[in-house]
Every structure is written in structure tokens, then in C-alpha cells.
Design a protein around this motif. Structure first.
Motif, PDB file in Angstrom:
ATOM      1  N   ASN A  13       0.863  -1.095  -0.070  1.00  0.00           N
ATOM      2  CA  ASN A  13      -0.016  -0.043   0.134  1.00  0.00           C
ATOM      3  C   ASN A  13       0.727   1.149  -0.160  1.00  0.00           C
ATOM      4  O   ASN A  13       0.176   2.323  -0.124  1.00  0.00           O
ATOM      5  CB  ASN A  13      -1.078   0.112   1.163  1.00  0.00           C
ATOM      6  N   ILE A  14       2.101   1.226   0.054  1.00  0.00           N
ATOM      7  CA  ILE A  14       3.022   2.419  -0.083  1.00  0.00           C
ATOM      8  C   ILE A  14       4.021   2.038  -1.290  1.00  0.00           C
ATOM      9  O   ILE A  14       4.515   3.058  -1.466  1.00  0.00           O
ATOM     10  CB  ILE A  14       3.833   2.533   1.092  1.00  0.00           C
ATOM     11  N   SER A  15       3.913   1.174  -1.974  1.00  0.00           N
ATOM     12  CA  SER A  15       4.715   0.708  -2.994  1.00  0.00           C
ATOM     13  C   SER A  15       4.402   1.132  -4.348  1.00  0.00           C
ATOM     14  O   SER A  15       3.459   1.223  -4.710  1.00  0.00           O
ATOM     15  CB  SER A  15       5.036  -0.933  -3.171  1.00  0.00           C
ATOM     16  N   LYS A  16       5.549   1.934  -4.803  1.00  0.00           N
ATOM     17  CA  LYS A  16       5.430   2.369  -6.326  1.00  0.00           C
ATOM     18  C   LYS A  16       5.920   1.410  -7.323  1.00  0.00           C
ATOM     19  O   LYS A  16       7.107   1.254  -7.286  1.00  0.00           O
ATOM     20  CB  LYS A  16       5.952   3.800  -6.379  1.00  0.00           C
ATOM     21  N   ASP A  17       4.875   0.522  -8.023  1.00  0.00           N
ATOM     22  CA  ASP A  17       5.420  -0.443  -8.849  1.00  0.00           C
ATOM     23  C   ASP A  17       4.765  -0.691 -10.120  1.00  0.00           C
ATOM     24  O   ASP A  17       3.967   0.264 -10.506  1.00  0.00           O
ATOM     25  CB  ASP A  17       5.382  -2.024  -7.845  1.00  0.00           C
ATOM     26  N   SER A  18       4.616  -1.984 -10.538  1.00  0.00           N
ATOM     27  CA  SER A  18       3.971  -2.046 -11.745  1.00  0.00           C
ATOM     28  C   SER A  18       2.512  -1.850 -11.937  1.00  0.00           C
ATOM     29  O   SER A  18       2.188  -1.834 -13.039  1.00  0.00           O
ATOM     30  CB  SER A  18       4.226  -3.552 -12.345  1.00  0.00           C
ATOM     31  N   ARG A  19       1.886  -1.620 -10.841  1.00  0.00           N
ATOM     32  CA  ARG A  19       0.386  -1.368 -10.918  1.00  0.00           C
ATOM     33  C   ARG A  19       0.427   0.067 -11.415  1.00  0.00           C
ATOM     34  O   ARG A  19      -0.686   0.407 -11.879  1.00  0.00           O
ATOM     35  CB  ARG A  19      -0.026  -1.397  -9.450  1.00  0.00           C
ATOM     36  N   TYR A  20       1.195   0.938 -11.386  1.00  0.00           N
ATOM     37  CA  TYR A  20       1.348   2.351 -11.879  1.00  0.00           C
ATOM     38  C   TYR A  20       2.034   2.525 -13.108  1.00  0.00           C
ATOM     39  O   TYR A  20       3.211   2.102 -13.340  1.00  0.00           O
ATOM     40  CB  TYR A  20       1.730   3.039 -10.586  1.00  0.00           C
ATOM     41  N   ALA A  21       1.384   3.423 -14.022  1.00  0.00           N
ATOM     42  CA  ALA A  21       1.875   3.705 -15.273  1.00  0.00           C
ATOM     43  C   ALA A  21       3.308   3.977 -15.202  1.00  0.00           C
ATOM     44  O   ALA A  21       4.135   4.014 -15.990  1.00  0.00           O
ATOM     45  CB  ALA A  21       1.137   4.571 -15.920  1.00  0.00           C
ATOM     46  N   VAL A  22       3.916   4.913 -14.145  1.00  0.00           N
ATOM     47  CA  VAL A  22       4.928   5.615 -14.108  1.00  0.00           C
ATOM     48  C   VAL A  22       6.118   4.530 -14.139  1.00  0.00           C
ATOM     49  O   VAL A  22       7.356   4.826 -14.418  1.00  0.00           O
ATOM     50  CB  VAL A  22       5.120   6.734 -13.032  1.00  0.00           C
TER      51      VAL A  22
END
Length: 207
Positions: free
Chosen positions: A171-180
Motif C-alpha cells: 500500500n505504499i509501493s510504487k510498482d508495476s500497478r502504476y503507469a510511471v
């Protein structure tokens, strides 16, 4: 008198021959020493080249975790060893932890995440659960239930040379779920994290 002169000549000849032998022996020793020195010099030059260039670029690298996105598995400032062989030989597997460059290798910023989806698979996140090719993925690496599926709310087809990664602290990870970040291309993978060397209380292989 003539006999003494002959004896003196023989004596001088013997001395000259002995001196010649000594000089020859010294020359041989000098040549051997020079060859040994050149061999040692070449050996250490190769050793330095392997240590400075080959090992960190193609075999093993030390990496530091930055942030809390991989808790509870990894923590901020953990020091890891990353091997660079598995991904080159297409030996990466689900749940391996990798280091990759989300914005390409020309950018020094790197992330440390866990592989969830493999090349050719279809991944989707529904009701906090991960589905691979329509089946629920059995795993217990997530620190908490997934609140935001991101772009994986809809099915995502992973390319042939791509991986879908997530942080364990979902819930704090910036990963493959996000387009960036998106799917991670093989060419942007730096290696597989396999061993933690610091802190000492956590020293050992990484699960």
C-alpha cells in the motif's frame, strides 16, 4: 720459467671461464626474474580488471535498499548482494527480488521489488487478490491486503521480455500497478537480490 708461464696462462684461462659461467648464470637469473616480474604484473593487471570491471558489471554488485516499500522482507538501508547472471540466462522466477531501473539504464535511479507476474502471463487484481491467468495467486509476501490495484484493476498482458513487480509493502509501493513504472523490461533489470550483508542481525540469504 716457461712452465710457470704456461701454468699462469692456464690459471688465467680457468678464471676467465669461471667468470664467464658466473656472468652467464647471472644473465639467466636476470632473464628469469624479468619473466617472473612480467608474469606477476600481467596476473595482477588481469585481477584488477576482473575486480573493477567484470565482477560489478556482469557477476556481482552491492546495492542499498532505499525506502520502506519492501517491508517486512527488506528495510530501508539494508545492504544487499545482487547477482547478475540469472536474468541474462532467463532464470528469473516468480517471487524473486530484483533490482531494476524503471526509467532506463541511462538513469541511475533503481527500485527493489518482487516479481509477481512472468512473461506471457495475464495479471489482474480484484478485491485485494492477485489473479494470474484467471487463477488466484497463492502467496503471503504482502504486508497488508492490497487497497489500490492501480492499472491492474483491468487485465494486463505481460510482454515476452517483461515482468510485473510489486513491493511487499503493497500500500505504499510504487510498482508495476502504476503507469510511471509499468511492466519491467528485461533490458532494464540490474540483477537478482539474493543475500543481505547488513544489518548483521539480518545477515543471510533473502527469501
Amino acid at each position: 720459467m716457461d712452465f710457470r708461464q704456461e701454468d699462469d696462462k692456464d690459471f688465467v684461462t680457468e678464471i676467465n671461464e669461471d667468470n664467464a659461467d658466473v656472468v652467464s648464470e647471472l644473465n639467466n637469473v636476470a632473464k628469469t626474474s624479468a619473466k617472473s616480474f612480467l608474469f606477476d604484473l600481467l596476473f595482477y593487471a588481469i585481477l584488477i580488471f576482473v575486480s573493477i570491471y567484470i565482477i560489478p558489471n556482469f557477476i556481482l554488485q552491492r546495492t542499498i535498499v532505499d525506502g520502506e516499500s519492501m517491508e517486512n522482507t527488506l528495510s530501508d538501508n539494508d545492504h544487499l548482494y545482487v547477482e547478475k547472471v540469472s536474468y541474462r540466462l532467463n532464470m528469473l522466477d516468480r517471487f524473486d527480488i530484483i533490482v531494476f531501473y524503471p526509467f532506463g539504464r541511462d538513469n541511475e535511479e533503481y527500485y527493489v521489488k518482487r516479481i509477481i507476474g512472468l512473461p506471457g502471463e495475464t495479471i489482474q487484481i480484484k478485491d485485494g487478490l492477485i489473479y494470474i491467468d484467471g487463477k488466484i495467486l497463492e502467496e503471503n509476501y504482502g504486508k497488508e491486503p492490497i487497497l489500490d490495484p492501480g492499472r491492474a484493476a483491468n487485465p494486463i498482458v505481460i510482454g515476452d521480455d517483461e515482468y510485473f513487480v510489486m513491493g511487499d509493502n503493497r500500500n505504499i509501493s510504487k510498482d508495476s500497478r502504476y503507469a510511471v513504472v509499468g511492466n519491467v523490461a528485461k533490458k532494464n533489470i540490474g540483477g537478482k537480490a539474493f543475500f543481505r550483508i547488513s544489518p548483521l542481525k539480518e545477515f543471510g540469504p533473502i527469501d
